[in-house]
Write a protein that holds these residues in place. Structure first.
Motif, PDB file in Angstrom:
ATOM      1  N   LEU A 229       0.832  -1.200   0.000  1.00 49.43           N
ATOM      2  CA  LEU A 229       0.000   0.000   0.000  1.00 49.43           C
ATOM      3  C   LEU A 229       0.868   1.252   0.000  1.00 49.43           C
ATOM      4  O   LEU A 229       0.600   2.206  -0.735  1.00 49.43           O
ATOM      5  N   LEU A 230       1.916   1.252   0.817  1.00 54.25           N
ATOM      6  CA  LEU A 230       2.793   2.421   0.867  1.00 54.25           C
ATOM      7  C   LEU A 230       3.386   2.706  -0.509  1.00 54.25           C
ATOM      8  O   LEU A 230       3.426   3.855  -0.962  1.00 54.25           O
ATOM      9  N   ASN A 231       3.852   1.666  -1.181  1.00 47.38           N
ATOM     10  CA  ASN A 231       4.425   1.853  -2.512  1.00 47.38           C
ATOM     11  C   ASN A 231       3.396   2.424  -3.488  1.00 47.38           C
ATOM     12  O   ASN A 231       3.719   3.269  -4.318  1.00 47.38           O
ATOM     13  N   LYS A 232       2.158   1.966  -3.387  1.00 50.03           N
ATOM     14  CA  LYS A 232       1.106   2.498  -4.254  1.00 50.03           C
ATOM     15  C   LYS A 232       0.845   3.970  -3.958  1.00 50.03           C
ATOM     16  O   LYS A 232       0.657   4.781  -4.868  1.00 50.03           O
ATOM     17  N   LEU A 233       0.841   4.317  -2.683  1.00 47.76           N
ATOM     18  CA  LEU A 233       0.531   5.691  -2.300  1.00 47.76           C
ATOM     19  C   LEU A 233       1.630   6.665  -2.723  1.00 47.76           C
ATOM     20  O   LEU A 233       1.344   7.795  -3.098  1.00 47.76           O
ATOM     21  N   VAL A 234       2.898   6.215  -2.643  1.00 48.10           N
ATOM     22  CA  VAL A 234       3.988   7.112  -3.011  1.00 48.10           C
ATOM     23  C   VAL A 234       4.322   7.012  -4.494  1.00 48.10           C
ATOM     24  O   VAL A 234       5.081   7.834  -5.015  1.00 48.10           O
ATOM     25  N   GLY A 235       3.787   5.983  -5.169  1.00 47.73           N
ATOM     26  CA  GLY A 235       3.969   5.877  -6.610  1.00 47.73           C
ATOM     27  C   GLY A 235       5.257   5.244  -7.058  1.00 47.73           C
ATOM     28  O   GLY A 235       5.625   5.337  -8.226  1.00 47.73           O
ATOM     29  N   GLU A 236       5.976   4.597  -6.138  1.00 44.58           N
ATOM     30  CA  GLU A 236       7.216   3.918  -6.523  1.00 44.58           C
ATOM     31  C   GLU A 236       7.558   2.864  -5.483  1.00 44.58           C
ATOM     32  O   GLU A 236       7.007   2.850  -4.381  1.00 44.58           O
ATOM     33  N   GLU A 237       8.498   1.983  -5.850  1.00 41.29           N
ATOM     34  CA  GLU A 237       8.905   0.913  -4.945  1.00 41.29           C
ATOM     35  C   GLU A 237       9.896   1.469  -3.929  1.00 41.29           C
ATOM     36  O   GLU A 237      11.111   1.402  -4.121  1.00 41.29           O
ATOM     37  N   ARG A 238       9.376   1.997  -2.846  1.00 40.52           N
ATOM     38  CA  ARG A 238      10.237   2.608  -1.829  1.00 40.52           C
ATOM     39  C   ARG A 238      10.600   1.621  -0.726  1.00 40.52           C
ATOM     40  O   ARG A 238      11.574   1.814  -0.014  1.00 40.52           O
ATOM     41  N   VAL A 239       9.776   0.590  -0.520  1.00 43.05           N
ATOM     42  CA  VAL A 239      10.070  -0.396   0.522  1.00 43.05           C
ATOM     43  C   VAL A 239       9.964  -1.785  -0.076  1.00 43.05           C
ATOM     44  O   VAL A 239       9.285  -2.010  -1.076  1.00 43.05           O
ATOM     45  N   ILE A 240      10.649  -2.732   0.549  1.00 44.38           N
ATOM     46  CA  ILE A 240      10.660  -4.106   0.057  1.00 44.38           C
ATOM     47  C   ILE A 240       9.297  -4.738   0.288  1.00 44.38           C
ATOM     48  O   ILE A 240       8.720  -4.642   1.375  1.00 44.38           O
ATOM     49  N   VAL A 241       8.779  -5.389  -0.755  1.00 41.72           N
ATOM     50  CA  VAL A 241       7.523  -6.124  -0.636  1.00 41.72           C
ATOM     51  C   VAL A 241       7.838  -7.598  -0.797  1.00 41.72           C
ATOM     52  O   VAL A 241       8.477  -8.004  -1.763  1.00 41.72           O
ATOM     53  N   SER A 242       7.426  -8.404   0.146  1.00 39.51           N
ATOM     54  CA  SER A 242       7.712  -9.835   0.103  1.00 39.51           C
ATOM     55  C   SER A 242       6.574 -10.596   0.758  1.00 39.51           C
ATOM     56  O   SER A 242       5.966 -10.106   1.715  1.00 39.51           O
ATOM     57  N   PRO A 243       6.274 -11.802   0.261  1.00 33.93           N
ATOM     58  CA  PRO A 243       5.258 -12.614   0.926  1.00 33.93           C
ATOM     59  C   PRO A 243       5.727 -13.179   2.249  1.00 33.93           C
ATOM     60  O   PRO A 243       4.951 -13.751   3.005  1.00 33.93           O
ATOM     61  N   ILE A 244       7.019 -13.017   2.555  1.00 35.33           N
ATOM     62  CA  ILE A 244       7.554 -13.517   3.819  1.00 35.33           C
ATOM     63  C   ILE A 244       7.188 -12.541   4.929  1.00 35.33           C
ATOM     64  O   ILE A 244       7.545 -11.370   4.888  1.00 35.33           O
ATOM     65  N   ALA A 245       6.445 -13.034   5.919  1.00 33.03           N
ATOM     66  CA  ALA A 245       6.034 -12.167   7.021  1.00 33.03           C
ATOM     67  C   ALA A 245       7.253 -11.657   7.757  1.00 33.03           C
ATOM     68  O   ALA A 245       8.202 -12.388   8.003  1.00 33.03           O
ATOM     69  N   GLY A 246       7.237 -10.379   8.123  1.00 29.20           N
ATOM     70  CA  GLY A 246       8.313  -9.798   8.910  1.00 29.20           C
ATOM     71  C   GLY A 246       9.399  -9.145   8.091  1.00 29.20           C
ATOM     72  O   GLY A 246      10.461  -8.819   8.617  1.00 29.20           O
ATOM     73  N   THR A 247       9.169  -8.947   6.786  1.00 27.67           N
ATOM     74  CA  THR A 247      10.189  -8.310   5.951  1.00 27.67           C
ATOM     75  C   THR A 247      10.505  -6.906   6.445  1.00 27.67           C
ATOM     76  O   THR A 247      11.657  -6.496   6.507  1.00 27.67           O
ATOM     77  N   THR A 248       9.478  -6.149   6.783  1.00 30.02           N
ATOM     78  CA  THR A 248       9.686  -4.794   7.297  1.00 30.02           C
ATOM     79  C   THR A 248      10.059  -4.864   8.774  1.00 30.02           C
ATOM     80  O   THR A 248       9.306  -5.403   9.583  1.00 30.02           O
ATOM     81  N   ARG A 249      11.239  -4.351   9.123  1.00 31.40           N
ATOM     82  CA  ARG A 249      11.701  -4.362  10.508  1.00 31.40           C
ATOM     83  C   ARG A 249      11.548  -3.009  11.169  1.00 31.40           C
ATOM     84  O   ARG A 249      11.299  -2.911  12.358  1.00 31.40           O
ATOM     85  N   ASP A 250      11.760  -1.942  10.410  1.00 31.11           N
ATOM     86  CA  ASP A 250      11.754  -0.604  10.988  1.00 31.11           C
ATOM     87  C   ASP A 250      10.465   0.127  10.647  1.00 31.11           C
ATOM     88  O   ASP A 250       9.810  -0.184   9.656  1.00 31.11           O
ATOM     89  N   ALA A 251      10.115   1.103  11.471  1.00 31.11           N
ATOM     90  CA  ALA A 251       9.044   2.031  11.122  1.00 31.11           C
ATOM     91  C   ALA A 251       9.660   3.065  10.195  1.00 31.11           C
ATOM     92  O   ALA A 251      10.552   3.822  10.577  1.00 31.11           O
ATOM     93  N   ILE A 252       9.218   3.068   8.941  1.00 28.87           N
ATOM     94  CA  ILE A 252       9.840   3.885   7.903  1.00 28.87           C
ATOM     95  C   ILE A 252       8.976   5.105   7.618  1.00 28.87           C
ATOM     96  O   ILE A 252       7.792   4.974   7.296  1.00 28.87           O
ATOM     97  N   ASP A 253       9.544   6.296   7.754  1.00 31.76           N
ATOM     98  CA  ASP A 253       8.833   7.541   7.460  1.00 31.76           C
ATOM     99  C   ASP A 253       9.084   7.962   6.010  1.00 31.76           C
ATOM    100  O   ASP A 253      10.224   7.931   5.548  1.00 31.76           O
ATOM    101  N   MET A 254       8.025   8.351   5.326  1.00 33.06           N
ATOM    102  CA  MET A 254       8.153   8.887   3.978  1.00 33.06           C
ATOM    103  C   MET A 254       7.285  10.126   3.859  1.00 33.06           C
ATOM    104  O   MET A 254       6.099  10.085   4.189  1.00 33.06           O
ATOM    105  N   ASN A 255       7.881  11.212   3.413  1.00 32.06           N
ATOM    106  CA  ASN A 255       7.159  12.468   3.266  1.00 32.06           C
ATOM    107  C   ASN A 255       6.643  12.620   1.842  1.00 32.06           C
ATOM    108  O   ASN A 255       7.396  12.439   0.881  1.00 32.06           O
ATOM    109  N   ILE A 256       5.363  12.906   1.734  1.00 35.04           N
ATOM    110  CA  ILE A 256       4.750  13.130   0.435  1.00 35.04           C
ATOM    111  C   ILE A 256       3.861  14.367   0.535  1.00 35.04           C
ATOM    112  O   ILE A 256       3.684  14.934   1.621  1.00 35.04           O
ATOM    113  N   GLU A 257       3.316  14.766  -0.575  1.00 35.92           N
ATOM    114  CA  GLU A 257       2.347  15.855  -0.586  1.00 35.92           C
ATOM    115  C   GLU A 257       1.097  15.359  -1.299  1.00 35.92           C
ATOM    116  O   GLU A 257       1.171  14.704  -2.340  1.00 35.92           O
TER     117      GLU A 257
END
Length: 454
Positions: A208-236
């Motif tokens: 969803l984040l990648n869709k909202l920002v319009g690019e592949e900004r974070v890793i997407v994987s079917p493996i649960a737990g891929t995202t470890r950090d809370a990642i901030d992204m600024n958009i308008e």
């Protein structure tokens, strides 16, 4: 952000007892069997007006690794000491290294102390971060307190002799602890609307984040737990500055792996604390679960606004009743946040993703809404006329007037003759009457009672 304090030590030294003492309630299981704490707990504490988060850990013993029987019929998942210590050192603002005066200095204590020392980060002024406090527990008697200096040999400075079970000398420890926290800085002015994307692992948050920002900004994987950090992204969006916060999936506590994942879950909860609106993502293919309700409950407890996103809607076989039935199920299971809007999306195909940000911003707008005092009084007096509060032992509750004292979240103060007479069901009735006038979509509202002499 509140400082994080990690309790570290081998099994059965009293970490969970100290945790309960610091947070003021029995949140952790306390048992004499080593290894009772099999996962990490965290809770909020406060001392000398400094709030902080306490993290309780399972006992770590460097002489064992992996799955090790500690007692007959019991298996303890101790894990790798190095991974646990590294996670604590990297994420915590202070470490309470707990040892047991009854056993004296043990070889595991020496090894843990050595690992913690080597992982500290040296600062330009010669100090080391995070600070480590050596806590000698179970010092209930004078004889035991006199044995505390034995622990100087661990090379971690002054031992703090305490009794977690009785609270003896914990005040001195806390004085030193909070004085070591970084100075509280005035929050830099940040007008960005903060929207956190939260949910269980593999619910589609990063997609969803990648869709909202319009690019592949974070890793997407079917493996649960891929995202470890809370990642901030600024958009308008629509001319408004927005910070999107992608978070690690929040699993049930018993399913959380020790070490890095445990702290990533803490960061996810911290992301909810600093967000204005949380987007709670539910996996349509698995249906709503108790963990979804748990996360929704945390959002409500933090008085944050919420939108429920049912993701992977494209993978569901549907007829013209499916969405209504699904909505009824969600509202039933999340009846404590019945005010939240529900949107059915597919982060993979983009279905209705274009509606996510407008809905989140509408919820944020309602979070900041204010009602006039005259309107509030009109609502509460009409509510009282339609359904008077039942009397209690011949005493009647009287509501004089109300006013909105703040927004973010909307908070209403109602002056009454005696607050203790107010029944919680009537409080809920008043909330419903306020919402009937102004929806406050997706936003919790507070009602505070204040007594007034007649």
């Amino acid at each position: 952000m509140k400082p994080i304090v990690a309790l570290v030590g081998r099994p059965n030294v009293g970490k969970s007892t100290l945790f309960n003492r610091l947070v003021g309630e029995r949140m952790a299981i306390v048992d004499d069997t080593p290894g009772t704490t099999r996962d990490r707990l965290f809770g909020d504490a406060e001392w000398n007006a400094r709030a902080f988060t306490v993290v309780d850990t399972g006992g770590i013993d460097p002489t064992h690794g992996g799955r090790t029987p500690l007692s007959t019929g019991s298996v303890d998942f101790i894990g790798d000491i190095r991974r646990q210590a590294q996670a604590a050192i990297q994420e915590a603002d202070a470490i309470l290294f707990v040892v047991d005066v009854e056993t004296g200095v043990t070889e595991p204590d020496r090894e843990v102390a050595d690992i913690l020392r080597r992982m500290q980060r040296k600062q330009p002024d010669g100090s080391f971060l995070p600070p480590i406090f050596l806590v000698v527990n179970k010092c209930e008697s004078r004889e035991r307190r006199e044995r505390a200096p034995e622990f100087y040999e661990l090379g971690l400075g002054e031992p703090y002799a305490i009794s977690a079970i009785h609270g003896t000398s914990t005040g001195d420890l806390l004085d030193a602890l909070v004085s070591a926290f970084p100075e509280q800085k005035e929050d830099e002015e940040d007008n960005n609307i903060k929207i956190a994307i939260v949910g269980k692992p593999n619910a589609g948050k990063s997609s969803l984040l990648n869709k909202l920002v319009g690019e592949e900004r974070v890793i997407v994987s079917p493996i649960a737990g891929t995202t470890r950090d809370a990642i901030d992204m600024n958009i308008e969006f629509g001319g408004l500055p927005i910070t999107l916060i992608d978070t690690a999936g929040i699993r049930r506590r018993g399913k959380i792996e020790k070490g890095v994942e445990e702290y990533s879950v803490i960061r996810s909860f911290k992301a909810i604390e600093r967000a204005d609106v949380s987007l709670l993502m539910i996996d349509a293919t698995t249906g709503i679960t108790s963990q979804d309700a748990h996360i929704a409950g945390f959002i409500k407890d933090e008085w944050k606004s919420c939108v429920v996103l049912v993701n992977k809607w494209d993978a569901i076989e549907k007829d013209n009743t499916t969405m209504d039935a699904y909505t009824e199920k969600i509202l039933n299971d999340l009846n404590f946040v019945s005010y939240v809007p529900i949107l059915y999306i597919s982060a993979k195909t983009g279905q209705r993703v274009d509606q996510v940000m407008p809905l989140a911003l509408r919820v944020q707008e309602e979070r900041l809404a204010r009602l006039t005092t005259s309107k509030i009084n009109e609502i509460i007096h009409a509510a009282q006329d339609a359904h008077p509060h039942p009397t209690h032992a011949g005493r009647a509750l009287r509501m004089y007037y109300g006013t909105q004292v703040r927004s973010d979240p909307p908070t209403f103060m109602i002056y009454v003759n005696e607050p203790s007479l107010m029944h919680f069901t009537y409080m809920r009735y008043l909330e419903n009457q306020i919402r009937a006038e102004y929806g406050f979509l997706g936003t919790p509202i507070r009602i505070v009672l204040k007594g007034r002499r007649e």
